[in-house]
Design an enzyme around this catalytic site. Structure first.
Site, PDB file in Angstrom:
ATOM      1  N   TRP A   1      17.878   2.117  13.816  1.00  0.00           N
ATOM      2  CA  TRP A   1      19.129   2.784  13.431  1.00  0.00           C
ATOM      3  C   TRP A   1      19.014   4.290  13.548  1.00  0.00           C
ATOM      4  O   TRP A   1      19.956   4.967  13.969  1.00  0.00           O
ATOM      5  CB  TRP A   1      19.555   2.346  12.020  1.00  0.00           C
ATOM      6  CG  TRP A   1      20.301   1.064  12.137  1.00  0.00           C
ATOM      7  CD1 TRP A   1      19.825  -0.189  11.915  1.00  0.00           C
ATOM      8  CD2 TRP A   1      21.650   0.907  12.605  1.00  0.00           C
ATOM      9  NE1 TRP A   1      20.791  -1.123  12.208  1.00  0.00           N
ATOM     10  CE2 TRP A   1      21.919  -0.474  12.629  1.00  0.00           C
ATOM     11  CE3 TRP A   1      22.645   1.789  13.005  1.00  0.00           C
ATOM     12  CZ2 TRP A   1      23.152  -0.993  13.045  1.00  0.00           C
ATOM     13  CZ3 TRP A   1      23.873   1.286  13.409  1.00  0.00           C
ATOM     14  CH2 TRP A   1      24.122  -0.090  13.429  1.00  0.00           C
TER      15      TRP A   1
ATOM     16  N   TRP B   1       6.220  -0.251  20.296  1.00  0.00           N
ATOM     17  CA  TRP B   1       7.327   0.292  19.498  1.00  0.00           C
ATOM     18  C   TRP B   1       7.267  -0.256  18.074  1.00  0.00           C
ATOM     19  O   TRP B   1       7.578   0.442  17.111  1.00  0.00           O
ATOM     20  CB  TRP B   1       8.677  -0.068  20.130  1.00  0.00           C
ATOM     21  CG  TRP B   1       9.115   0.912  21.165  1.00  0.00           C
ATOM     22  CD1 TRP B   1       9.031   0.767  22.519  1.00  0.00           C
ATOM     23  CD2 TRP B   1       9.711   2.199  20.933  1.00  0.00           C
ATOM     24  NE1 TRP B   1       9.534   1.891  23.142  1.00  0.00           N
ATOM     25  CE2 TRP B   1       9.955   2.779  22.194  1.00  0.00           C
ATOM     26  CE3 TRP B   1      10.050   2.926  19.780  1.00  0.00           C
ATOM     27  CZ2 TRP B   1      10.539   4.045  22.331  1.00  0.00           C
ATOM     28  CZ3 TRP B   1      10.630   4.186  19.921  1.00  0.00           C
ATOM     29  CH2 TRP B   1      10.860   4.729  21.193  1.00  0.00           C
TER      30      TRP B   1
ATOM     31  N   TRP C   1      30.573  12.621   8.256  1.00  0.00           N
ATOM     32  CA  TRP C   1      30.986  11.255   8.596  1.00  0.00           C
ATOM     33  C   TRP C   1      32.486  11.095   8.383  1.00  0.00           C
ATOM     34  O   TRP C   1      33.092  11.820   7.581  1.00  0.00           O
ATOM     35  CB  TRP C   1      30.234  10.237   7.730  1.00  0.00           C
ATOM     36  CG  TRP C   1      28.747  10.294   7.907  1.00  0.00           C
ATOM     37  CD1 TRP C   1      27.828  10.747   6.999  1.00  0.00           C
ATOM     38  CD2 TRP C   1      27.993   9.931   9.067  1.00  0.00           C
ATOM     39  NE1 TRP C   1      26.556  10.676   7.514  1.00  0.00           N
ATOM     40  CE2 TRP C   1      26.631  10.181   8.789  1.00  0.00           C
ATOM     41  CE3 TRP C   1      28.329   9.418  10.324  1.00  0.00           C
ATOM     42  CZ2 TRP C   1      25.619   9.931   9.705  1.00  0.00           C
ATOM     43  CZ3 TRP C   1      27.324   9.173  11.246  1.00  0.00           C
ATOM     44  CH2 TRP C   1      25.989   9.425  10.929  1.00  0.00           C
TER      45      TRP C   1
ATOM     46  N   GLU D   1       6.634  -2.884  24.112  1.00  0.00           N
ATOM     47  CA  GLU D   1       7.561  -3.221  23.019  1.00  0.00           C
ATOM     48  C   GLU D   1       6.784  -3.516  21.736  1.00  0.00           C
ATOM     49  O   GLU D   1       7.213  -3.144  20.645  1.00  0.00           O
ATOM     50  CB  GLU D   1       8.451  -4.411  23.393  1.00  0.00           C
ATOM     51  CG  GLU D   1       9.405  -4.142  24.544  1.00  0.00           C
ATOM     52  CD  GLU D   1      10.281  -2.912  24.339  1.00  0.00           C
ATOM     53  OE1 GLU D   1      10.696  -2.652  23.198  1.00  0.00           O
ATOM     54  OE2 GLU D   1      10.522  -2.197  25.329  1.00  0.00           O
TER      55      GLU D   1
ATOM     56  N   ASN E   1      18.498  -6.858  22.105  1.00  0.00           N
ATOM     57  CA  ASN E   1      18.143  -5.455  21.855  1.00  0.00           C
ATOM     58  C   ASN E   1      19.112  -4.470  22.511  1.00  0.00           C
ATOM     59  O   ASN E   1      19.527  -3.492  21.888  1.00  0.00           O
ATOM     60  CB  ASN E   1      16.717  -5.191  22.343  1.00  0.00           C
ATOM     61  CG  ASN E   1      16.301  -3.745  22.110  1.00  0.00           C
ATOM     62  OD1 ASN E   1      16.302  -3.274  20.984  1.00  0.00           O
ATOM     63  ND2 ASN E   1      15.986  -3.034  23.178  1.00  0.00           N
TER      64      ASN E   1
ATOM     65  N   TRP F   1      25.065   5.646   9.531  1.00  0.00           N
ATOM     66  CA  TRP F   1      24.164   4.630  10.082  1.00  0.00           C
ATOM     67  C   TRP F   1      23.615   3.715   8.998  1.00  0.00           C
ATOM     68  O   TRP F   1      23.276   2.565   9.255  1.00  0.00           O
ATOM     69  CB  TRP F   1      23.019   5.271  10.880  1.00  0.00           C
ATOM     70  CG  TRP F   1      22.136   6.213  10.098  1.00  0.00           C
ATOM     71  CD1 TRP F   1      22.313   7.562   9.953  1.00  0.00           C
ATOM     72  CD2 TRP F   1      20.946   5.890   9.344  1.00  0.00           C
ATOM     73  NE1 TRP F   1      21.300   8.080   9.166  1.00  0.00           N
ATOM     74  CE2 TRP F   1      20.447   7.088   8.782  1.00  0.00           C
ATOM     75  CE3 TRP F   1      20.240   4.712   9.106  1.00  0.00           C
ATOM     76  CZ2 TRP F   1      19.294   7.139   7.996  1.00  0.00           C
ATOM     77  CZ3 TRP F   1      19.090   4.755   8.323  1.00  0.00           C
ATOM     78  CH2 TRP F   1      18.634   5.946   7.774  1.00  0.00           C
TER      79      TRP F   1
END
Ligand SMILES: Cc1cc2nc3c(=O)[nH]c(=O)nc-3n(C[C@H](O)[C@H](O)[C@H](O)COP(=O)(O)OP(=O)(O)OC[C@H]3O[C@@H](n4cnc5c(N)ncnc54)[C@H](O)[C@@H]3O)c2cc1C
Length: 477
Positions: free
Chosen positions: A385, A279, A307, A276, A344, A362
């Site tokens: 996102w 990441w 959208w 993690e 998360n 987003w």
């Protein structure tokens, strides 16, 4: 006699703080200075971040006073204010640590030029990350676009120095004015909605160190078993502390790696936790490749995505308030609003719901998180996102649409998380808590639930909206 100025940035701590350590070693007068320059950071931090920053600075001021020093605070154009402070304190060198965000490169260039004019040196020391996001390349000499090969190649090279203790701090020069309190920076909201955050968080280095120690001794060994359960305290909650540098990422890395040596049975959990942190590194590598990561899809094909129109903002408003009628989504959005943090797993679920079921851009979700998360981080939030939307590097493929009912049944099987944040459905048995609209009328009546009155009907049908999203994504080609 030489004086050093330490320009504090995202390194609000005394331990393992390279700028403080270098200045303390080389100078016999030291000025720790934080400059608030909200118009230089783009995008600007949101209200929850500013709340955290205020309290983190207050904790740092206290720690510096205990160590015989003093935190100086100022606001304005960073380059100009640094030059002013260097002149007032007769400093010959300004020490600071890196901030790996695109706007920070511009800020550093302006600072370097202003200090050079005044004959003051600038030393920028690496910090905040375990890697240099600009230096990493794959075998063909290009930056990585997928996490797995990135981490496979980078991880063996990560060997940070062991964290250094807090240095003994030289005193301030005599000419330094009385300090301003953190209140002078105007970081706290005028309408005091923030008292709720105080119930959940204690910003500042001492609390960060305690939290790290508690997680290493308690939560880390079963991180793999607990980390996906939003009802449990199964993750470290170090994210805001890492963002503001209240604890160094090197200290977190070593604490976890040492725990593996002490408890070999925890190996899988330690590896998952270090992954993690990986990441987090990857997010900065992506941001370095694409400085517009918070605004433009990494995969530019998605700029043409159709959208949904939401002219009066009703759909977005319901999502933000946690009134979508989908309990796991609403629980997450209310946890965020109440605590400034969201688990998360639930971030992925609410993100997928916004982008795929509601089909809203987003960037709306990115902006809302930016304003409300205490751990808002330009790289991690933008990457997160883009990942849930399917338009980022290494993103979840667009056809992987999280089903919030299945996610709830799997990761909140007893409904404890939903019960905590959505009391309107708390009386339902666990078999129906994740889809109250399917509960038999008598179960709803017994639990006091009146759909459409005490709790909304689902904003969209999950199956139909899924099909519409798939069709829209497929049309992109
Ligand atoms: C849509 C979305 C938005 C997000 N926005 C942010 C954000 O603004 N700031 C932020 O710090 N994280 C963000 N994340 C990543 C992740 O949700 C949080 O880092 C994590 O929930 C923080 O809790 P923790 O400290 O208990 O994590 P732990 O599970 O204890 O992980 C340890 C540390 O690793 C890092 N980390 C963990 N997961 C990720 C991840 N997926 N991406 C990057 N770093 C990670 C964090 O620094 C975290 O503190 C986002 C994820 C998504 C899906």
């Amino acid at each position: 006699m030489s004086t050093a100025l330490v320009w504090l940035r995202r390194d609000l701590r005394l331990h393992d703080q390279p700028a403080l350590a270098a200045a303390a070693q080389r100078a016999n007068r030291l000025v720790p200075l934080y400059i608030h320059a909200p118009e230089e950071a783009t995008p600007a931090e949101g209200a929850a971040s500013r709340w955290w920053l205020h309290h983190s600075l207050a904790a740092l001021a206290e720690a510096l006073a205990t160590a015989g020093s003093r935190l100086c605070l100022d606001s304005g154009a960073t380059a100009e204010r640094l030059r002013h402070w260097a002149q007032v304190s007769e400093a010959d060198t300004v020490y600071c640590t890196t901030v790996a965000e695109p706007w920070a490169r511009r800020q550093e260039a302006a600072v370097r030029a202003a200090l050079a004019e005044a004959g003051v040196a600038l030393e920028i020391l690496p910090d905040g990350l375990l890697t240099d996001p600009s230096a990493i390349r794959n075998r063909s000499g290009t930056p990585y676009r997928a996490f797995t090969p990135f981490w496979r190649s980078v991880r063996p090279q990560i060997d940070p120095p062991r964290p250094a203790p807090a240095p003994a701090l030289p005193p301030l020069p005599d000419a330094i004015p009385e300090p301003q309190p953190p209140e002078a920076l105007g970081l706290l909201p005028r309408i005091r909605w923030d008292s709720k955050l105080e119930m959940h968080w204690r910003p500042g280095e001492p609390a960060a160190r305690e939290r790290l120690a508690r997680f290493i001794d308690g939560g880390l060994a079963d991180y793999t078993g607990q980390r996906d359960r939003p009802a449990r305290d199964g993750t470290s909650r170090l994210s805001p502390r890492l963002h503001f540098g209240e604890v160094s990422v090197r200290a977190v890395w070593h604490a976890a790696a040492d725990a593996r040596a002490a408890q070999p049975a925890a190996e899988a959990s330690v590896d998952a936790f270090l992954g993690e942190l990986g990441w987090r590194e990857f997010g900065y590598h992506l941001l370095w490749q694409d400085p517009e990561l918070d605004r433009r899809p990494f995969d530019r094909r998605f700029e043409a995505f159709p959208w949904r129109e939401d002219p009066d903002g009703a759909l977005l408003g319901a999502w933000r308030r946690g009134e979508t009628g989908i309990p796991l989504v609403d629980a997450g959005m209310r946890e965020l609003w109440a605590t400034g943090w969201m688990h998360n797993r639930v971030r992925m679920v609410v993100g997928s719901f916004l982008v795929k079921n509601l089909r809203l851009p987003w960037q709306h979700g990115e902006a809302h998180f930016r304003d409300t998360l205490v751990d808002w981080d330009l790289a991690s939030n933008s990457m997160g996102w883009q990942w849930v939307s399917g338009c980022g590097a290494d993103a979840a493929p667009y056809f992987r649409i999280f089903n919030p009912v299945r996610q709830g049944e799997r990761f909140d099987p007893d409904g404890d998380y939903v019960r905590q944040w959505v009391p309107e459905v708390a009386g339902l048995p666990k078999s129906h808590i994740h889809q109250p609209w399917k509960a038999p009328a008598d179960a709803r009546a017994r639990s006091g639930l009146h759909l459409g009155r005490s709790y909304p009907e689902p904003l969209v049908d999950l199956g139909t909206s899924r099909q519409e999203a798939l069709a829209a994504f497929q049309a992109l080609g």
